[in-house]
Write an enzyme that holds these catalytic residues in place. Structure first.
Site, short mmCIF file in Angstrom:
data_model
loop_
_atom_site.label_atom_id
_atom_site.label_comp_id
_atom_site.label_asym_id
_atom_site.label_seq_id
_atom_site.Cartn_x
_atom_site.Cartn_y
_atom_site.Cartn_z
N SER A 1 34.76 45.79 33.54
CA SER A 1 35.05 44.36 33.46
C SER A 1 36.45 44.17 34.03
CB SER A 1 34.97 43.88 32.02
OG SER A 1 34.98 42.48 31.98
N GLU A 2 36.58 43.28 35.02
CA GLU A 2 37.81 43.28 35.81
C GLU A 2 39.02 42.75 35.06
OE1 GLU A 2 35.08 41.53 36.61
OE2 GLU A 2 35.58 39.54 37.40
N ASN A 3 38.83 42.23 33.85
CA ASN A 3 40.01 41.88 33.06
C ASN A 3 40.66 43.11 32.44
OD1 ASN A 3 37.58 41.90 31.52
ND2 ASN A 3 38.67 41.04 29.77
#
Lengths: 221, 233, 233, 221
Positions: free
Chosen positions: A46-48
């Protein structure tokens, strides 16, 4: 019979191989997580800033500090790791993520994608989509074949502002699975059960390439 | 050790004045500097340029500053969940620079690491590339993107010590460490402020050298934007 | 989780062949991948290009590979403590590329973060700048330096899990995390290999996505190069 | 009477202000740590990845994993932090380190420094010196005024390969404290006790600027 969103997700899940790190976009791509075969090991990024995303938490166990890129409360799995946004996009840019699955408004026959902006409408932003499509070595688009107005979303040339150029390799819609060929063109690979090649042809505005017999999708997991 | 502790949010932001450029940590409402945002709202400083991945919601986070018309320009990757934001944008009251999320993060990193510019493929061939220098390395095009230059970075950490060392919790880390490195002045609010020596040096995410002011925050709401759950079977 | 565990150093390095470019973590003799170096010595692979901050000492670390004439080229920032190294260099048997330590670290970071090149002021106006592109930003000159392109990165961590997640201890961290990110194939040896779930996700320095093979090392000598002490008063 | 190495270190220590982050090079600079006044708070950065370097360990308490950039066993102080080499040079490049103190073979009157290479001799490398001098906002050189052959090390132009250009602000030698002026020239600021301006002039090959009375150094801590 065209596919449900769940069926599109189910079909895409078959593209995921053992040992893959996968980034799932918002919408249909998120559903793909539900259909990854249990006998393979896959890690969701998840790119966060998370590797090893798990399912939603049980009611009452939500943690405000633990969300995915869609801002949903989630959980971690054993072996997960947390990192900052620079490292997250660093690993994306360095092509450590094996597969990116995301939605689209339009895809062109040379692999361009438009999925972030409709002129005249409120623009919310591209989030991480431009980084993902510019860097991912393997991108699958999950989308409807035609829009609500009945117009094809598989075009010769995108009409909307682009998110990325010449980057899409494969598309799964409610009607078909298609490869985007390096030399250009949508190669029809599979049909949704009961959907004719002719119907797919009518629904595809860009160059459709049909060679030989086109099998129906197998949605068995 | 050098003592970076200030009494609270008001003291921490006391020299932020009209027209300043601020970085604000957080992703959505996760890991945002709630105390400092509230203090900025109270101080009613205006004409701010805010670099932040998102713009909060109507009644929380940066949305509170937007409601008061304190923000002149937002530099963000996604600004979706905010009706007042939309109104100001469409009416031309608010300037918005939308940039790819990885570009946002890496322009912070560049500032924190003293690199004047970086190369990224994000946005090549799109309107993001307009007016920007494109350079080809090994057959692939990249955009030249400049390091941010922010007067203040305002971040939220889980734990911190009086020397300014920070530890973040779970995905509330997000943009906070890269922004902490990138501000000319960096202000950190923490859920728990501890004396030096209590944090394991190996676990520190942001070394104190990057942090100029630190304080123990209070009354954290830590609002959840998308509460998604599954049912126990 | 994806299982990255291999049986040991020999299996981990089995496909490293003559002419390969290797990154080796460590600063001096601190945090060096002892097990892999010993396995490379045993395998007697030759013509290697080694990217490592230092070159070990005569009888330890990369010095063991030098003694066997396995190294064609060293890319380092400081190669001081090694007589055999000096002999090979002066006789022309060994090629050496000396580069600033920060440039070395940042060229690793660039590779790990997918940035083809970075700008640094280190070396401007010196022979390091010869033949390199110089660019001025805001009145200051910077050199354009390219990301490293290494076939293998070999690092040593304190703890690791079967998913390849790594935690380093104290200053043995040094170049290890940046090199771990930079190899096309990354091999990690660890003092303690634990099952997934035992490492706190917030404490992991190198996420497993960057690590392709991991094994529990053995018989660590952890030699001290400069033993300096003070007397209890 | 010319200064001992310890006295040079003692004099340099007076340049360190409360709240400074300081990087100390190998040799005389390392000794500076012994003379930092106890009533100010200073943090030592070691470029191998440590902030908050403490004294050498007690015998038997050496930790092979805990060394400084000179590869010496050291300790940490409460509040110290560990980081990787990229972040270490990142904070140096971003000028977060307030003061760098290092040795030199030669300094020129325009602030160039040479301290890493003697042609014809074995070259060990520049280590972190080029990064430090290219980025530090404030650099003090600790060195002998003349070399073992009796030749001045404060020159019009450096003869050795450079480490950095126009970067040195201040020099402390066994004879004097000198500022390197932005317009060029070594401005004599203080004399070692009992050392005459004339002797310093004879020992300085580059342009020496002497204005008014030059006081003797005060080495009291």
């Amino acid at each position: 019979m065209s596919l449900s969103k769940e069926d599109i997700a189910k079909r895409i899940a078959k593209e995921i191989k053992d040992g893959y790190y996968v980034n799932l976009g918002i919408g249909i791509p998120t559903l793909v997580a539900n259909y990854i075969p249990e006998n393979i090991n896959v890690v969701l990024q998840s790119e966060n800033g998370l590797l090893g995303m798990g399912p939603f938490p049980f009611e009452g166990e939500e943690d405000a500090d633990l969300i995915n890129a869609g801002k949903q409360t989630i959980t971690t799995l054993p072996g997960s790791s947390i990192f900052d946004s620079a490292m997250s996009f660093g690993m994306i840019r360095a092509q450590k993520v094996d597969l990116t699955i995301l939605g689209a408004m339009e895809v062109s026959e040379n692999g361009d994608i438009a999925n972030w902006k409709i002129p005249g409408k409120m623009v919310k932003g591209m989030g991480g989509a431009m980084d993902l499509v510019a860097s991912a070595k393997n991108i699958i688009v999950a989308m409807q074949h035609v829009n609500k107005a009945g117009e094809s979303k598989l075009l010769s040339v995108c009409t909307l502002p682009l998110t990325g150029v010449k980057c899409i390799k494969k598309i799964v819609t409610e009607l078909a699975v298609l490869n985007v060929l390096p030399e250009g063109g949508f190669q029809l690979v599979e049909r949704a059960p009961g959907v004719s090649v002719e119907f797919i042809r009518q629904s595809t505005s860009g160059k459709l390439i049909v060679e030989g017999e086109i099998p129906e999708m197998n949605l068995e997991v | 050790m050098i003592n970076k502790v200030v009494s609270g949010a008001e003291e921490a932001i006391k020299d932020i004045s009209d027209g300043a450029t601020l970085m604000l940590g957080g992703f959505g409402l996760c890991g945002i500097p709630e105390n400092c945002i509230n203090a900025l709202v109270k101080k009613a400083v205006t004409n701010l340029t805010c670099i932040s991945n998102n713009a909060g919601v109507d009644d929380f986070g940066i949305g509170l500053m937007l409601k008061q018309r304190q923000v002149k320009k937002m530099i963000s990757s996604y600004v979706g969940e905010n009706a007042e934001f939309e109104r100001q944008l469409l009416s031309g009251e608010l300037e918005v620079d939308l940039i790819p999320q990885g570009t946002l993060a890496t322009r912070c990193l560049a500032a924190g690491y003293g690199m004047p510019a970086i190369f990224t493929p994000a946005g090549v061939g799109t309107e993001v590339a307009e007016g920007k220098e494109i350079r080809n390395f090994d057959g692939k095009d990249y955009l030249l993107e400049y390091a941010f230059d922010a007067d203040f970075a305002i971040v939220k950490a889980w734990k911190g010590d009086s020397a300014g060392n920070l530890i973040f919790r779970s995905t509330s880390r997000n943009f906070n460490p890269v922004m902490a490195m990138a501000g000319k002045v960096t202000i950190a609010e923490v859920e728990e402020l501890v004396p030096v020596g209590e944090l394991d040096p190996d676990h520190i995410h942001t070394p104190g050298i990057y942090v100029h002011r630190i304080f123990q925050g209070k009354d954290y709401e830590k609002r959840i934007e998308q509460r998604t759950v599954r049912v126990k079977s």
